[in-house]
Structures are given as structure tokens and as C-alpha cells.
Design an enzyme around this catalytic site. Structure first.
Site, PDB file in Angstrom:
ATOM      1  N   CYS A  82      45.981  55.968  51.440  1.00 33.10           N
ATOM      2  CA  CYS A  82      45.487  55.136  50.384  1.00 33.10           C
ATOM      3  C   CYS A  82      44.528  55.841  49.556  1.00 33.10           C
ATOM      4  O   CYS A  82      44.431  55.484  48.484  1.00 33.10           O
ATOM      5  CB  CYS A  82      45.100  53.914  50.853  1.00 33.10           C
ATOM      6  N   GLY A 118      54.442  50.523  56.979  1.00 33.79           N
ATOM      7  CA  GLY A 118      54.663  50.736  58.160  1.00 33.79           C
ATOM      8  C   GLY A 118      54.996  52.247  58.564  1.00 33.79           C
ATOM      9  O   GLY A 118      55.034  52.943  57.411  1.00 33.79           O
ATOM     10  N   CYS A 214      45.794  42.564  49.874  1.00 31.71           N
ATOM     11  CA  CYS A 214      46.139  43.215  48.469  1.00 31.71           C
ATOM     12  C   CYS A 214      47.837  43.275  48.800  1.00 31.71           C
ATOM     13  O   CYS A 214      48.429  43.356  49.859  1.00 31.71           O
ATOM     14  CB  CYS A 214      45.780  44.347  48.134  1.00 31.71           C
TER      15      CYS A 214
END
Length: 394
Positions: A82, A118, A214
Site C-alpha cells: 500500500c 488477497g 476503506c
């Protein structure tokens, strides 16, 4: 030697739900062209490009940029979970600061699928093996998806130590929605009340509701990073400078502290922020605006403390006093953050950059933080990496 580095152009496209976006090459090309136009230069002047994405095949960065131009420059593909977008930004700044290049493009994009994040490669060891083992020890096994156990567990640790109420996390989500209503590029622009957040489906009883997480999102964002000499010679704006930046990764405490907050990167964030404040010669109380990694409302709360915006254990009071929004001590996530704006993993860091550059330019319209001079960006990826960037209005 470290040269001054400026953000001379930024660009972002509206974020969308999975299945509603263009294919990634078109999204990325639009964001890159927007940043180039914002800077006032053509792609032929870009000397290097760092392109971030998480879900995609190798050299997808080249595939995206070939839509913009085929100039033969180095294109480096970046994946740091991220924190991918801000990692691309870190590398672009480093190239300019070192004198290796004068004009660099940092680009991030993501074309995501619906549902929880995932693993793709199931025939080899997961990079999260140790994270999962510690999480199982600290919060137990269960049917809750791992990402929710990671960050929900971090929020639960704060609740258990300081008595933090679940409604406090709902206040964060409601604040995000109020900010996002003024952001035309945000995915969710409807205002939510604290009561509506609490009434959304409980994903982990007493710990996390659905609206505290989110959504998976598709989108792209970009930035043009330039040296002072290049900006002057091409008549580009030097109104926003990267004053300091740091990237950190996990230390033994991530797994040894017995604390879910450490598992999700509290220590990484704290150390990156410390390095930035020290390099810039400022304290966190001098900040005007912050874009931080609110993948869950729980992570926003613990990040207030990691970044030094409030003392340890002081996050609930910080929130309840309104010190995290307009009229308070520091406006956090004026864009609406990941909770409302959306979180296309590879693009998030550069979307944060775009928001803060607009804030420092004074062009954020209804989201504008009055007199913004110092802006901090925090972007976190589990596995792990944390990038903290301080921008200054010049």
C-alpha cells in the site's frame, strides 16, 4: 550532496469502484498527462520514470507509459504494497536530489477486483507468514479476513490500553465523509453521521464496522519531480518543495513487542516521522495539514500518536476536541482520505501528494486549509514499508 527537489506538477483521475474503471493503461496515461500539463512540460523532457502498482504483471509500468510516449527513458516498476505510490515518489525524489536526473515522473495506478485483498501467488511462501503467526497469537484465529484482523486488532489494543470507545473510530469515519463531500475526485462523497457508521454491519463484534474500512478502488495519480535548475530553465513553478522524506521498514519489535499496533507499522511510522522532523528542524505541532494512511479508521487513530500529532493515549481526546479537522490543531485527510476517497493501492501515495501540493498552492477550493505552509504525508504498506514526506510552501 543533496539538491533541492520540487513538485512541479501533479495529476489524479477520479477514483472508481472495481469494474467501473478504464483499463489500467488508460487510467495511468490520463494521470500522467494531467501531471505533465499541470507542470507545463511535455513527456519528452522526463528523464526517468518510477511506476507503482501492486496487482499486475511485470513491466505494466512500461505498458502504461507507452500510451504517453516511447522516449526510451528508464522505467522502473515499483511494488511496496500500500506504500507503493509513495515509494515511487521516494525514488523519484532520490534521483533528483542526488543529481542523477533533473526531471522525473512518479506514477501510480491500480486496477483492482471487488472484495477483500488477497494473495495471488499461493504456490510459495507468503510475505505475511510472520505477520499472520503473530496476529494469530495476539487476536486468535477466526473467520474475519486478515486485513481486518491486523488493523482491527491494532484498534482493539488501543481500546484495551486506553479505554478508547468504538464510537471514536466512528467519529473519524464521519469526519472523512465531511471532508470528501468537497472533493470531486473522491469515490464516496455522501456525508455520514457517527450513528450511521456505528449502524453499518459489524465486521468484528465490538471492534470494527464495515464503514470503518476503506473500499477496494481503481484509479491513478502522478507527480513531476524536478530540480531547481530544471524548473528555472523551463519556467516551472517552484512553489512546493519536498523539505524532508524518509522510508523505514520493520524492526524486530514488529514481531517481538506483543502489540498489534507494532504489527501494523506503528514503529515504522514513528521512526520515519522522527527522521523527517529532525531533518527539517521542525516539531509536529508546526504542521498545518496531514494526509495519512487511513485504510481503517483504527489506523488513523493510532497514526495520530505515531506521527506525534498528540501524545500516546491522547488520540481519543484529539478527535473528540475536533483537533483533527478544520478549526482544530491540524487538518487530517482533507481529501476524505482512503476511507472516502478510495484506496487504489499503487496510486494512493501519489493521490496524497496531489492533495497536499494543491493545499500548499492554495488551489484546493472548498477543501482549502487556510494559510497552509507545512504539509505531511504518511503512506504505509504492510510487509512492510512506511514513507513520510514533508512538503513546504516556498
Amino acid at each position: 550532496m543533496s539538491l533541492d527537489v520540487y513538485v512541479c506538477g501533479v495529476g489524479m483521475i477520479p477514483f472508481t469502484k472495481p469494474g467501473a474503471s478504464e483499463p489500467y493503461p488508460q487510467m495511468a496515461a490520463r494521470a500522467a498527462r494531467t501531471a505533465l500539463a499541470d507542470a507545463g512540460i511535455g513527456y519528452e523532457l522526463v528523464q526517468q520514470a518510477y511506476v507503482g502498482y501492486v496487482y499486475g504483471d511485470s513491466t505494466a509500468g512500461q505498458r502504461a507509459l507507452y500510451e504517453v510516449g516511447m522516449s526510451g527513458i528508464p522505467v522502473v516498476n515499483v511494488n511496496n504494497n500500500c506504500s507503493t505510490g509513495s515509494t515511487a515518489l521516494f525514488l523519484a525524489r532520490q534521483a533528483v536530489a542526488s543529481g542523477a536526473a533533473d526531471c522525473v515522473l512518479a506514477l501510480g495506478f491500480e486496477q483492482m477486483s471487488p472484495g477483500a485483498i488477497g494473495s495471488v501467488f499461493k504456490d510459495r511462501p507468503s510475505p505475511f507468514e510472520r505477520f499472520d503467526e503473530v496476529t494469530d497469537e495476539l487476536v486468535g484465529r477466526g473467520e474475519v479476513p486478515l486485513a481486518l484482523r491486523y488493523f482491527g486488532g491494532a484498534g482493539l489494543a488501543h481500546m484495551q490500553q486506553y479505554g478508547t470507545q468504538l464510537t471514536t473510530f466512528a467519529k473519524i469515519r464521519a469526519k472523512a465523509s465531511r471532508h470528501a463531500t468537497n472533493n470531486p475526485l473522491a469515490l464516496f462523497r455522501n456525508v455520514l453521521t457517527e450513528e450511521e457508521v456505528m449502524a453499518s454491519p459489524m465486521m468484528w463484534d465490538g471492534v470494527l464496522t464495515r464503514l470503518m474500512a476503506c473500499p477496494p478502488t481503481c484509479g491513478s495519480a502522478a507527480a513531476i519531480i524536478c530540480s531547481s535548475e530544471f524548473a528555472v530553465s523551463h519556467g516551472l513553478s517552484r512553489s512546493v518543495r519536498i523539505k524532508a522524506q524518509a522510508m523505514t521498514t520493520d524492526r524486530p519489535t514488529t514481531f517481538e513487542a506483543g502489540d498489534m499496533r507494532e504489527v501494523v507499522g506503528f514503529g515504522m511510522a514513528q521512526e520515519a516521522a522522527r527522521q523527517v522532523y529532525e531533518a527539517a528542524g521542525i516539531s509536529p505541532h508546526e504542521l498545518d495539514v496531514v494526509e495519512l494512511h487511513d485504510c481503517f479508521a483504527q489506523n488513523e487513530l493510532i497514526t495520530y500518536e505515531a506521527l506525534g500529532l498528540c501524545p500516546p493515549g491522547g488520540a481519543e481526546k484529539f478527535i473528540c476536541d475536533g483537533d483533527n479537522t478544520y478549526g482544530g490543531k491540524v487538518v487530517t485527510n482533507p481529501s476524505g482520505g482512503l476511507l472516502s476517497k478510495g484506496h487504489p493501492l499503487g496510486a494512493t501515495g501519489l493521490a496524497q501528494c496531489t492533495e497536499l501540493v494543491q493545499q500548499l498552492r492554495g488551489t484546493a477550493d472548498k477543501r482549502q486549509v487556510d494559510g497552509a505552509r507545512l504539509a505531511l504525508q504518511h503512506n504505509l504498506g504492510l510487509g512492510g514499508a512506511c514513507v513520510v514526506t514533508l512538503y513546504e510552501r516556498v
